[in-house]
Write a protein that holds these residues in place. Structure first.
Motif, PDB file in Angstrom:
ATOM      1  N   PRO A   1      -4.876-122.289  74.235  1.00  0.00           N
ATOM      2  CA  PRO A   1      -3.502-122.035  74.669  1.00  0.00           C
ATOM      3  C   PRO A   1      -3.452-121.209  75.962  1.00  0.00           C
ATOM      4  O   PRO A   1      -4.148-120.185  76.075  1.00  0.00           O
ATOM      5  CB  PRO A   1      -2.900-121.258  73.494  1.00  0.00           C
ATOM      6  CG  PRO A   1      -3.697-121.703  72.312  1.00  0.00           C
ATOM      7  CD  PRO A   1      -5.084-121.905  72.827  1.00  0.00           C
ATOM      8  N   SER A   2      -2.649-121.654  76.915  1.00  0.00           N
ATOM      9  CA  SER A   2      -2.562-120.954  78.197  1.00  0.00           C
ATOM     10  C   SER A   2      -1.170-120.415  78.474  1.00  0.00           C
ATOM     11  O   SER A   2      -0.912-119.899  79.561  1.00  0.00           O
ATOM     12  CB  SER A   2      -2.983-121.899  79.332  1.00  0.00           C
ATOM     13  OG  SER A   2      -2.179-123.062  79.340  1.00  0.00           O
ATOM     14  N   ASP A   3      -0.273-120.515  77.474  1.00  0.00           N
ATOM     15  CA  ASP A   3       1.084-119.997  77.671  1.00  0.00           C
ATOM     16  C   ASP A   3       1.120-118.478  77.586  1.00  0.00           C
ATOM     17  O   ASP A   3       1.950-117.826  78.208  1.00  0.00           O
ATOM     18  CB  ASP A   3       2.059-120.612  76.664  1.00  0.00           C
ATOM     19  CG  ASP A   3       1.614-120.441  75.224  1.00  0.00           C
ATOM     20  OD1 ASP A   3       0.399-120.290  74.978  1.00  0.00           O
ATOM     21  OD2 ASP A   3       2.486-120.476  74.329  1.00  0.00           O
ATOM     22  N   ARG A   4       0.188-117.898  76.804  1.00  0.00           N
ATOM     23  CA  ARG A   4       0.067-116.450  76.693  1.00  0.00           C
ATOM     24  C   ARG A   4      -1.422-116.111  76.657  1.00  0.00           C
ATOM     25  O   ARG A   4      -2.166-116.647  75.853  1.00  0.00           O
ATOM     26  CB  ARG A   4       0.756-115.918  75.431  1.00  0.00           C
ATOM     27  CG  ARG A   4       2.254-116.179  75.394  1.00  0.00           C
ATOM     28  CD  ARG A   4       2.878-115.732  74.074  1.00  0.00           C
ATOM     29  NE  ARG A   4       2.872-114.275  73.934  1.00  0.00           N
ATOM     30  CZ  ARG A   4       2.338-113.618  72.915  1.00  0.00           C
ATOM     31  NH1 ARG A   4       1.709-114.282  71.942  1.00  0.00           N
ATOM     32  NH2 ARG A   4       2.402-112.300  72.853  1.00  0.00           N
ATOM     33  N   PHE A   5      -1.839-115.224  77.545  1.00  0.00           N
ATOM     34  CA  PHE A   5      -3.264-114.877  77.595  1.00  0.00           C
ATOM     35  C   PHE A   5      -3.424-113.457  78.125  1.00  0.00           C
ATOM     36  O   PHE A   5      -2.494-112.871  78.697  1.00  0.00           O
ATOM     37  CB  PHE A   5      -4.048-115.869  78.459  1.00  0.00           C
ATOM     38  CG  PHE A   5      -3.597-115.930  79.896  1.00  0.00           C
ATOM     39  CD1 PHE A   5      -4.137-115.091  80.860  1.00  0.00           C
ATOM     40  CD2 PHE A   5      -2.629-116.843  80.280  1.00  0.00           C
ATOM     41  CE1 PHE A   5      -3.722-115.149  82.176  1.00  0.00           C
ATOM     42  CE2 PHE A   5      -2.203-116.920  81.600  1.00  0.00           C
ATOM     43  CZ  PHE A   5      -2.751-116.064  82.556  1.00  0.00           C
ATOM     44  N   VAL A   6      -4.626-112.899  77.950  1.00  0.00           N
ATOM     45  CA  VAL A   6      -4.949-111.567  78.453  1.00  0.00           C
ATOM     46  C   VAL A   6      -6.300-111.645  79.159  1.00  0.00           C
ATOM     47  O   VAL A   6      -7.222-112.321  78.686  1.00  0.00           O
ATOM     48  CB  VAL A   6      -4.971-110.528  77.298  1.00  0.00           C
ATOM     49  CG1 VAL A   6      -5.968-110.922  76.212  1.00  0.00           C
ATOM     50  CG2 VAL A   6      -5.284-109.140  77.834  1.00  0.00           C
ATOM     51  N   PHE A   7      -6.406-110.977  80.301  1.00  0.00           N
ATOM     52  CA  PHE A   7      -7.641-110.968  81.083  1.00  0.00           C
ATOM     53  C   PHE A   7      -8.334-109.627  80.893  1.00  0.00           C
ATOM     54  O   PHE A   7      -7.757-108.576  81.154  1.00  0.00           O
ATOM     55  CB  PHE A   7      -7.338-111.207  82.559  1.00  0.00           C
ATOM     56  CG  PHE A   7      -8.553-111.126  83.439  1.00  0.00           C
ATOM     57  CD1 PHE A   7      -9.573-112.057  83.334  1.00  0.00           C
ATOM     58  CD2 PHE A   7      -8.676-110.117  84.380  1.00  0.00           C
ATOM     59  CE1 PHE A   7     -10.697-111.985  84.142  1.00  0.00           C
ATOM     60  CE2 PHE A   7      -9.788-110.036  85.197  1.00  0.00           C
ATOM     61  CZ  PHE A   7     -10.803-110.971  85.079  1.00  0.00           C
ATOM     62  N   GLU A   8      -9.586-109.655  80.432  1.00  0.00           N
ATOM     63  CA  GLU A   8     -10.324-108.434  80.109  1.00  0.00           C
ATOM     64  C   GLU A   8     -11.357-108.049  81.163  1.00  0.00           C
ATOM     65  O   GLU A   8     -11.979-106.999  81.056  1.00  0.00           O
ATOM     66  CB  GLU A   8     -11.028-108.599  78.752  1.00  0.00           C
ATOM     67  CG  GLU A   8     -10.099-108.540  77.552  1.00  0.00           C
ATOM     68  CD  GLU A   8      -9.646-107.124  77.251  1.00  0.00           C
ATOM     69  OE1 GLU A   8     -10.303-106.162  77.684  1.00  0.00           O
ATOM     70  OE2 GLU A   8      -8.604-106.975  76.589  1.00  0.00           O
ATOM     71  N   GLY A   9     -11.590-108.890  82.157  1.00  0.00           N
ATOM     72  CA  GLY A   9     -12.626-108.573  83.141  1.00  0.00           C
ATOM     73  C   GLY A   9     -14.001-108.595  82.505  1.00  0.00           C
ATOM     74  O   GLY A   9     -14.300-109.457  81.677  1.00  0.00           O
ATOM     75  N   PHE A  10     -14.853-107.642  82.866  1.00  0.00           N
ATOM     76  CA  PHE A  10     -16.179-107.520  82.265  1.00  0.00           C
ATOM     77  C   PHE A  10     -16.133-106.560  81.076  1.00  0.00           C
ATOM     78  O   PHE A  10     -15.473-105.522  81.134  1.00  0.00           O
ATOM     79  CB  PHE A  10     -17.190-106.995  83.289  1.00  0.00           C
ATOM     80  CG  PHE A  10     -17.636-108.017  84.290  1.00  0.00           C
ATOM     81  CD1 PHE A  10     -18.685-108.874  84.006  1.00  0.00           C
ATOM     82  CD2 PHE A  10     -16.989-108.133  85.507  1.00  0.00           C
ATOM     83  CE1 PHE A  10     -19.094-109.827  84.923  1.00  0.00           C
ATOM     84  CE2 PHE A  10     -17.383-109.084  86.432  1.00  0.00           C
ATOM     85  CZ  PHE A  10     -18.445-109.934  86.143  1.00  0.00           C
TER      86      PHE A  10
END
Length: 205
Positions: A126-135
């Protein structure tokens, strides 16, 4: 007063450089580069010749003030580039942008290559809601807490990992998360051997 422009560079495929990015790099007074050798090779391939100055995570705190002064006094645009992708996304850029804003210097960001976006949309998750955590943190309590956060996160989670650490990270995810949780592992984005592996975390491990 000069202006700072954040210029994304190709992840690997030179055709991903935009016409606007090329125009900025052709006409800027100075380019701040994460690695001048890497950027020098890119400039050679693209036929660019702007002067380069080193600006990376190991020296940015030391040179930040002088760099802001140089941008303020520049007779034109100063561009910031990293080795690949968009500056400020798990790469140097944030501190310089914040300092320039504080000094009243105009900051402009060009759209362009960013690794996590194609990784997300090609994952099938799913790409409607996402979170980016980096490394992820390398070890210890910080890593354990971050893995626990990922395990309880309902949105699609995106993070980067170095090739030599991917096996360990996949094993840690298999322990922290439900074994059937879906995952996509993407590598060599935009390059000849681009690959996306899709399955469960237990299968990935």
């Amino acid at each position: 007063m000069g202006k700072l422009v954040l210029v994304p560079t190709p992840l690997g495929n030179l055709e991903d450089i935009t016409l606007r990015s090329l125009n900025v790099l052709k006409n800027c007074a100075l380019v701040l580069a994460e690695d001048t050798r890497t950027t020098g090779k890119l400039f050679h391939l693209l036929g660019l010749s702007a002067p380069l100055q080193s600006y990376h995570m190991h020296n940015e705190h030391k040179v930040l003030e002088k760099t802001v002064e140089r941008i303020a006094q520049a007779a034109g645009t100063v561009a910031l580039v990293t080795d690949a992708g968009t500056p400020g996304i798990s790469d140097p850029g944030f501190l310089l942008v914040r300092a320039c804003i504080g000094a009243g210097i105009e900051v402009e960001t060009l759209p362009g290559p960013t690794a996590f976006v194609p990784a997300l949309v090609s994952s099938g998750l799913p790409s409607d809601r996402f979170v980016f955590e980096g490394f992820l943190p390398l070890s210890g309590r910080d890593r354990a807490e971050r893995l626990a956060d990922i395990a309880s996160e309902m949105r699609t989670v995106i993070f980067y990992e170095a090739p030599h650490r991917i096996s360990r990270t996949l094993n840690d995810l298999a322990v922290a998360c439900h074994p059937d949780r879906l995952i996509a592992v993407t590598r060599e984005l935009t390059k000849m051997h681009e690959e996306v592996w899709r399955g469960s975390v237990s299968e990935a491990a």
